[in-house]
Motif scaffolding. Structure first.
Motif, PDB file in Angstrom:
ATOM      1  N   LEU A 106       0.351   0.722  -6.328  1.00  0.00           N
ATOM      2  CA  LEU A 106       1.498   2.046  -6.374  1.00  0.00           C
ATOM      3  C   LEU A 106       2.411   1.215  -7.052  1.00  0.00           C
ATOM      4  CD1 LEU A 106       2.115   4.326  -4.925  1.00  0.00           C
ATOM      5  CD2 LEU A 106       3.348   3.653  -3.021  1.00  0.00           C
TER       6      LEU A 106
ATOM      7  N   ARG B 137      -0.914   6.020   6.655  1.00  0.00           N
ATOM      8  CA  ARG B 137      -1.769   4.936   5.925  1.00  0.00           C
ATOM      9  C   ARG B 137      -2.020   3.870   7.299  1.00  0.00           C
ATOM     10  NH1 ARG B 137      -3.713   7.087   1.480  1.00  0.00           N
ATOM     11  NH2 ARG B 137      -1.714   8.528   0.753  1.00  0.00           N
TER      12      ARG B 137
ATOM     13  N   VAL C 263      -0.048  -1.701   4.004  1.00  0.00           N
ATOM     14  CA  VAL C 263       0.458  -1.991   3.117  1.00  0.00           C
ATOM     15  C   VAL C 263       0.842  -3.168   2.759  1.00  0.00           C
ATOM     16  CG1 VAL C 263       2.683  -0.653   2.051  1.00  0.00           C
ATOM     17  CG2 VAL C 263       1.732   0.573   3.313  1.00  0.00           C
TER      18      VAL C 263
ATOM     19  N   TYR D 282      -2.427   0.825   0.361  1.00  0.00           N
ATOM     20  CA  TYR D 282      -1.532   0.533  -0.812  1.00  0.00           C
ATOM     21  C   TYR D 282      -1.138  -0.597  -0.614  1.00  0.00           C
ATOM     22  CZ  TYR D 282       0.045   5.173  -1.323  1.00  0.00           C
ATOM     23  OH  TYR D 282       0.000   7.446  -1.418  1.00  0.00           O
TER      24      TYR D 282
END
Length: 340
Positions: free
Chosen positions: A3, A19, A22, A136
């Motif tokens: 990302l 999600r 990250v 991500y």
């Protein structure tokens, strides 16, 4: 998944709570920390840590006991709401523990947030997030913030009425300052404008931006650059009483006249030269320096720099001449040099 750019900025402001994890990585620890703070606050809210919905681990903790991460992601607390398992300063040594935690993630588990330094394309930790379909990997680089990011910082501080010239100054300020310093400056501007409904102006920014030259020294340099010969003496007395040194004044004067010379000699004119200055010059001070540069012209400014160079050499020599008097004489000579 990777990302970047506007999509990453949008995610930090409004993260997707479903999600699995990250990864935020980059060489600038301050930039990474600011993004991590923004993300965790958006995920669990301002009271999340007080309600024990945030579990903190370090990369060293995972190297000693990889099972800690799995436990942190699945543990249920006393308070309802989303949870975050945060791993700080991770490295490739934590990749296997992270990969196992992501593989076992289920809806309702804590979101895994990991921060790290620079990671190459072949980094196992980076690949663990990039290869996962529900996680991500976001790289934070030293590029200056874009307009959208700056507008988000301004909106968060409560500043929404921004004049066009003021936004230009803010863009220049964001390029010059570290992200943390820029946010502090924006918060200072917000306090300065509290209760003032008028749009933000360059003068407001100039009043709050980090100073580059002390105000009293700036006064005498402006008097010299504007050929106000009669003001030089009284201002010098005041500076001397405040403990200013001749060498310090010489350095400040040289810096000021070099800036004017750089502006006056710019191919696109003095306005272009002022716009390129680093650190940037704001508001009324910018307009004042532009007038000075245009009034002096490049050749007169070269003469002024020559006078200041000779004065600096004299101040640093073994001459017995009173140093402050030498400096005052040089400034008066400069003030008279450009008189019409």
């Amino acid at each position: 998944m990777k990302l970047a750019g506007a999509a990453a900025a949008k995610f930090f402001a409004r993260p997707e709570p479903d999600r699995a994890g990250v990864l935020i990585f980059g060489a600038d620890a301050m930039r990474v920390a600011l993004r991590r703070q923004e993300l965790i606050a958006a995920l669990i809210g301002p009271g999340g840590e007080a309600e024990m919905r945030l579990t903190r681990l370090s990369g060293a903790d995972l190297r000693k006991d990889p099972a800690l991460l799995d436990d942190a992601m699945r543990a249920q607390g006393f308070f309802p709401g989303p949870r975050v398992a945060f791993v700080e300063e991770a490295a490739d040594g934590a990749a296997e523990a992270v990969k196992a935690a992501l593989a076992g993630w289920r809806q309702g588990d804590a979101v895994l947030v990991v921060t790290a330094g620079s990671l190459g394309k072949g980094s196992p930790l980076r690949k663990a997030f990039e290869d996962h379909p529900n996680a991500y990997a976001i790289g934070i680089y030293d590029d200056p913030p874009g307009r959208e990011e700056i507008e988000a910082v301004l909106a968060k501080a409560g500043l929404r009425e921004i004049g066009r010239e003021a936004m230009t100054d803010l863009l220049a300020l964001a390029r010059d300052l570290d992200p943390g310093d820029f946010r502090q400056t924006v918060e200072k501007i917000a306090l300065y404008k509290f209760g003032d409904a008028a749009p933000l102006s360059p003068a407001d920014i100039a009043a709050c931006a980090p100073a580059t030259i002390e105000a009293e020294v700036d006064d005498v340099l402006n008097a010299v650059a504007e050929s106000r010969t009669g003001d030089v003496g009284p201002l010098m007395r005041r500076l001397e009483g405040q403990g200013a040194t001749p060498v310090g004044l010489s350095i400040a004067a040289m810096r000021h006249f070099r800036m004017l010379h750089a502006a006056a000699s710019a191919p696109g004119g003095a306005a272009e030269g002022i716009a390129r200055m680093r650190p940037p010059v704001f508001g009324p001070r910018r307009d004042r320096m532009l007038r000075q540069a245009q009034g002096w012209g490049m050749h007169n400014l070269e003469k002024a720099i020559g006078i200041l160079t000779d004065t600096d050499l004299m101040l640093r020599s073994t001459s017995r001449a009173p140093a402050m008097a030498v400096m005052e004489r040089a400034l008066i000579r400069l003030a008279m040099l450009n008189r019409r």
